[in-house]
Write a protein that holds these residues in place. Structure first.
Motif, PDB file in Angstrom:
ATOM      1  N   VAL A  73      40.264  54.475  52.813  1.00 26.04           N
ATOM      2  CA  VAL A  73      40.387  53.190  53.517  1.00 26.04           C
ATOM      3  C   VAL A  73      39.734  53.290  54.886  1.00 26.04           C
ATOM      4  N   ARG A  74      38.853  52.311  55.177  1.00 28.81           N
ATOM      5  CA  ARG A  74      38.190  52.275  56.483  1.00 28.81           C
ATOM      6  C   ARG A  74      39.064  51.559  57.507  1.00 28.81           C
ATOM      7  N   ASN A  75      39.513  50.330  57.190  1.00 26.30           N
ATOM      8  CA  ASN A  75      40.392  49.583  58.098  1.00 26.30           C
ATOM      9  C   ASN A  75      41.071  48.430  57.350  1.00 26.30           C
ATOM     10  N   PHE A  76      41.784  47.616  58.112  1.00 26.10           N
ATOM     11  CA  PHE A  76      42.526  46.493  57.558  1.00 26.10           C
ATOM     12  C   PHE A  76      42.126  45.213  58.286  1.00 26.10           C
ATOM     13  N   ARG A  77      42.392  44.095  57.626  1.00 29.96           N
ATOM     14  CA  ARG A  77      42.131  42.796  58.252  1.00 29.96           C
ATOM     15  C   ARG A  77      43.275  41.846  57.894  1.00 29.96           C
ATOM     16  N   LYS A  92      45.307  33.585  52.879  1.00 29.46           N
ATOM     17  CA  LYS A  92      46.767  33.777  52.917  1.00 29.46           C
ATOM     18  C   LYS A  92      47.166  35.247  52.940  1.00 29.46           C
ATOM     19  N   TYR A  93      46.259  36.144  52.561  1.00 27.83           N
ATOM     20  CA  TYR A  93      46.625  37.547  52.400  1.00 27.83           C
ATOM     21  C   TYR A  93      45.892  38.437  53.404  1.00 27.83           C
ATOM     22  N   GLY A  94      46.506  39.618  53.664  1.00 29.62           N
ATOM     23  CA  GLY A  94      45.800  40.641  54.408  1.00 29.62           C
ATOM     24  C   GLY A  94      44.857  41.399  53.476  1.00 29.62           C
ATOM     25  N   TYR A  95      43.850  42.067  54.051  1.00 36.23           N
ATOM     26  CA  TYR A  95      42.830  42.753  53.249  1.00 36.23           C
ATOM     27  C   TYR A  95      42.758  44.230  53.617  1.00 36.23           C
ATOM     28  N   ILE A  96      42.500  45.043  52.588  1.00 40.40           N
ATOM     29  CA  ILE A  96      42.242  46.473  52.753  1.00 40.40           C
ATOM     30  C   ILE A  96      40.749  46.680  52.543  1.00 40.40           C
ATOM     31  N   ILE A  97      40.089  47.260  53.536  1.00 40.12           N
ATOM     32  CA  ILE A  97      38.635  47.438  53.446  1.00 40.12           C
ATOM     33  C   ILE A  97      38.332  48.918  53.184  1.00 40.12           C
ATOM     34  N   GLY A 146      45.640  48.162  46.159  1.00 38.20           N
ATOM     35  CA  GLY A 146      44.924  46.973  46.611  1.00 38.20           C
ATOM     36  C   GLY A 146      44.531  46.120  45.414  1.00 38.20           C
ATOM     37  N   VAL A 147      44.839  44.845  45.467  1.00 36.30           N
ATOM     38  CA  VAL A 147      44.548  43.939  44.359  1.00 36.30           C
ATOM     39  C   VAL A 147      43.134  43.393  44.498  1.00 36.30           C
ATOM     40  N   LYS A 148      42.369  43.466  43.412  1.00 32.85           N
ATOM     41  CA  LYS A 148      41.019  42.905  43.443  1.00 32.85           C
ATOM     42  C   LYS A 148      41.107  41.389  43.554  1.00 32.85           C
ATOM     43  N   PRO A 149      40.551  40.790  44.616  1.00 35.41           N
ATOM     44  CA  PRO A 149      40.700  39.352  44.836  1.00 35.41           C
ATOM     45  C   PRO A 149      40.026  38.519  43.741  1.00 35.41           C
ATOM     46  N   THR A 150      40.639  37.398  43.432  1.00 36.23           N
ATOM     47  CA  THR A 150      40.048  36.443  42.481  1.00 36.23           C
ATOM     48  C   THR A 150      39.362  35.295  43.201  1.00 36.23           C
ATOM     49  N   TYR A 151      39.616  35.163  44.506  1.00 39.67           N
ATOM     50  CA  TYR A 151      38.963  34.132  45.312  1.00 39.67           C
ATOM     51  C   TYR A 151      39.113  34.511  46.786  1.00 39.67           C
ATOM     52  N   VAL A 167      35.187  35.466  52.583  1.00 37.80           N
ATOM     53  CA  VAL A 167      33.980  35.575  51.754  1.00 37.80           C
ATOM     54  C   VAL A 167      33.208  36.839  52.133  1.00 37.80           C
ATOM     55  N   GLU A 168      33.091  37.109  53.422  1.00 35.99           N
ATOM     56  CA  GLU A 168      32.398  38.312  53.889  1.00 35.99           C
ATOM     57  C   GLU A 168      33.145  39.579  53.469  1.00 35.99           C
ATOM     58  N   LEU A 169      34.482  39.518  53.514  1.00 33.43           N
ATOM     59  CA  LEU A 169      35.278  40.679  53.128  1.00 33.43           C
ATOM     60  C   LEU A 169      35.115  41.001  51.645  1.00 33.43           C
ATOM     61  N   LEU A 170      35.028  39.966  50.824  1.00 28.22           N
ATOM     62  CA  LEU A 170      34.824  40.195  49.394  1.00 28.22           C
ATOM     63  C   LEU A 170      33.493  40.885  49.136  1.00 28.22           C
ATOM     64  N   ALA A 171      32.480  40.574  49.960  1.00 26.79           N
ATOM     65  CA  ALA A 171      31.174  41.227  49.820  1.00 26.79           C
ATOM     66  C   ALA A 171      31.254  42.710  50.170  1.00 26.79           C
ATOM     67  N   GLN A 172      32.290  43.091  50.951  1.00 26.07           N
ATOM     68  CA  GLN A 172      32.495  44.493  51.321  1.00 26.07           C
ATOM     69  C   GLN A 172      33.459  45.200  50.362  1.00 26.07           C
ATOM     70  N   GLN A 173      33.744  44.546  49.208  1.00 27.78           N
ATOM     71  CA  GLN A 173      34.649  45.105  48.197  1.00 27.78           C
ATOM     72  C   GLN A 173      36.083  45.238  48.715  1.00 27.78           C
ATOM     73  N   ALA A 174      36.451  44.370  49.666  1.00 23.66           N
ATOM     74  CA  ALA A 174      37.806  44.414  50.214  1.00 23.66           C
ATOM     75  C   ALA A 174      38.824  43.996  49.153  1.00 23.66           C
ATOM     76  N   LEU A 175      40.038  44.480  49.312  1.00 22.57           N
ATOM     77  CA  LEU A 175      41.119  44.230  48.357  1.00 22.57           C
ATOM     78  C   LEU A 175      42.292  43.551  49.061  1.00 22.57           C
ATOM     79  N   TRP A 176      43.033  42.724  48.319  1.00 24.35           N
ATOM     80  CA  TRP A 176      44.245  42.133  48.883  1.00 24.35           C
ATOM     81  C   TRP A 176      45.293  43.216  49.090  1.00 24.35           C
ATOM     82  N   ASN A 177      45.960  43.172  50.239  1.00 27.60           N
ATOM     83  CA  ASN A 177      47.049  44.105  50.520  1.00 27.60           C
ATOM     84  C   ASN A 177      48.334  43.537  49.916  1.00 27.60           C
ATOM     85  N   CYS A 178      48.850  44.177  48.871  1.00 26.01           N
ATOM     86  CA  CYS A 178      50.027  43.647  48.167  1.00 26.01           C
ATOM     87  C   CYS A 178      51.327  44.289  48.634  1.00 26.01           C
TER      88      CYS A 178
END
Length: 457
Positions: free
Chosen positions: A175-179, A155-160, A146-151, A188-199
């Protein structure tokens, strides 16, 4: 560990350079250290070689991309070829079954799936090497990067990751779930949960997927799965496997990663703002020109735009609107430019006349030392005009040395080939009746086979 590189798609978001025959990963718009233009797949393969991963890598690709793949990275790279495009689950299943039943890879072997088209730093491949240890330590079904988001991207899916879970010694999290592609506010809310970009990078044990295929009553022998390929479900690996897995872990990656899927993101990585003939006036800001045709393009006084020209068409778009291009390219035409393992083909004109005759005019290039297969057309005749270079021409076993200025007539159902001694360019006029579906019959592909079997003494 074995790597499977996924190469597919038609790349409509990068029209007119990308088409059904040439996806975005084959566009030569990046630069290497020698300032040579290279494609995404060439850059990725070079990074794999530098990371000592290439000798353990296979490329899963469609039949339509084989020649272009071989043209760009060589004929020695092992390919696993899909009979037709379906989706990532059938493609990965076919590759896994190939490793299991043809290459006899152990069920305990770690298999890692890697897309061929993102732009990454070399550090990324060191993280890939960690996935085998992570799988062994965690006992998970799947291990992802999972890539640590820069913003907060939409455009991308997220790994939570699981907020209550610790970071283990090998650096992974549960991993808890995906978005899937959220709105910007949701991101913005996902970043607060330490979510990562799914690459799109994930690992599993070969036995895990083979067992899953058996549960789905799918063949686990390569030849049999190829025969049934056209009836396999068109479904992504994410939906068929990842979302149903019982235990998934993710390894965070904080280095550079970018999906170059749009003109906006691709031009950000171009070292020069112009490729090909044309002029960009000095008052243009953040403007890029990519021109693959011989007609010069002039851009005057326009900023924040991209202009791309190829035999398939011309795009003029603002950078911000370029993501919408796929909604405006319903031209229903065949690709006008294709790379082949021996050179390239550019369609200059393609007409069907009232009497049913079809005439296609092409410009064809064959690299020095390369040759066409020994072939014949069932319902098309051709006239070749050699305009540059020299080579060896063979027709029904009769040998002839050819050079610039020679004109060659090839009737229907006549075996023929051409090898370039010096790089050849020629104009090919192909004609026939449109109601007769042409087929190319190939006997031999290598010049050694051709000369040993076909030249009359």
């Amino acid at each position: 560990m074995k790597l499977i590189l996924l190469s597919g798609g038609s790349g409509t978001r990068l029209w007119p350079l990308s088409n059904d025959a040439r996806s975005k990963q084959f566009l030569k718009v990046l630069e290497n250290d020698e300032q040579q233009l290279i494609s995404m797949v060439q850059q990725l393969w070079g990074q794999l070689e530098a990371s000592d991963l290439s000798e353990h890598s296979y490329i899963a690709t469609s039949q339509s991309q084989v020649e272009m793949m071989q043209s760009q990275i060589g004929t020695d790279v092992p390919l696993i070829i899909e009979p037709e495009r379906r989706d990532t689950f059938p493609a990965i299943a076919l590759a896994a079954v190939y490793l299991y039943s043809v290459k006899e890879v152990r069920l305990s072997e770690t298999i890692t799936i890697v897309p061929v088209d993102p732009l990454v730093e070399n550090e990324f491949f060191e993280t890939i090497k960690e996935l085998e240890e992570v799988l062994n330590e965690s006992k998970a079904d799947l291990a992802l990067i999972g890539v640590k988001p820069t913003y907060p991207s939409s455009k991308y899916g997220y790994i939570i990751p699981d907020a209550a879970d610790e970071t283990y010694e090998s650096g992974y999290k549960r991993v808890r779930n995906f978005r899937e592609k959220p709105t910007e506010a949701q991101a913005v809310e996902l970043l607060a949960q330490q979510a990562l970009w799914n690459c799109g990078v994930f690992s599993f044990k070969l036995g895990y997927l083979i067992s899953l295929l058996e549960q789905l009553n799918m063949p686990i022998q390569y030849d049999e799965l190829r025969k049934q390929y056209q009836v396999l479900p068109k479904i992504s690996f994410d939906y068929q496997v990842v979302e149903k897995a019982r235990s998934i872990v993710v390894v965070p990656y904080e280095g550079g990663w970018k999906d170059l899927g749009t003109w906006n993101t691709l031009t950000e990585e171009m070292k020069n703002n112009q490729i090909g003939k044309g002029i960009i006036s000095e008052d243009c800001k953040n403007t890029h020109l990519i021109n693959e045709i011989d007609i010069p393009v002039s851009i005057v006084g326009l900023s924040n735009i991209v202009v791309a020209a190829s035999p398939d068409g011309i795009l003029v778009s603002s950078k911000s609107a370029s993501t919408r291009i796929k909604d405006y390219i319903k031209y229903n035409q065949k690709p006008k430019y294709e790379e082949r393992k021996w050179g390239w083909v550019r369609i200059l004109d393609d007409q069907i006349y009232e009497d049913g005759r079809c005439v296609a005019t092409k410009r064809v290039g064959i690299r020095a030392g390369e040759n066409l297969s020994y072939r014949m057309h069932t319902y098309r005749e051709e006239v070749w005009t050699i305009v540059n270079g020299e080579g060896e021409f063979l027709q029904n076993g009769n040998y002839m040395h050819v050079k610039a200025g020679n004109i060659l007539h090839i009737p229907m159902k006549t075996l023929h080939t051409l090898r370039a001694v010096k790089e050849i360019e020629m104009i090919v006029v192909q004609s026939g009746q449109s109601q007769e579906v042409n087929r190319i019959v190939e006997l031999y592909t290598t010049w050694k086979e051709i000369t040993e079997s076909c030249i009359k003494v």
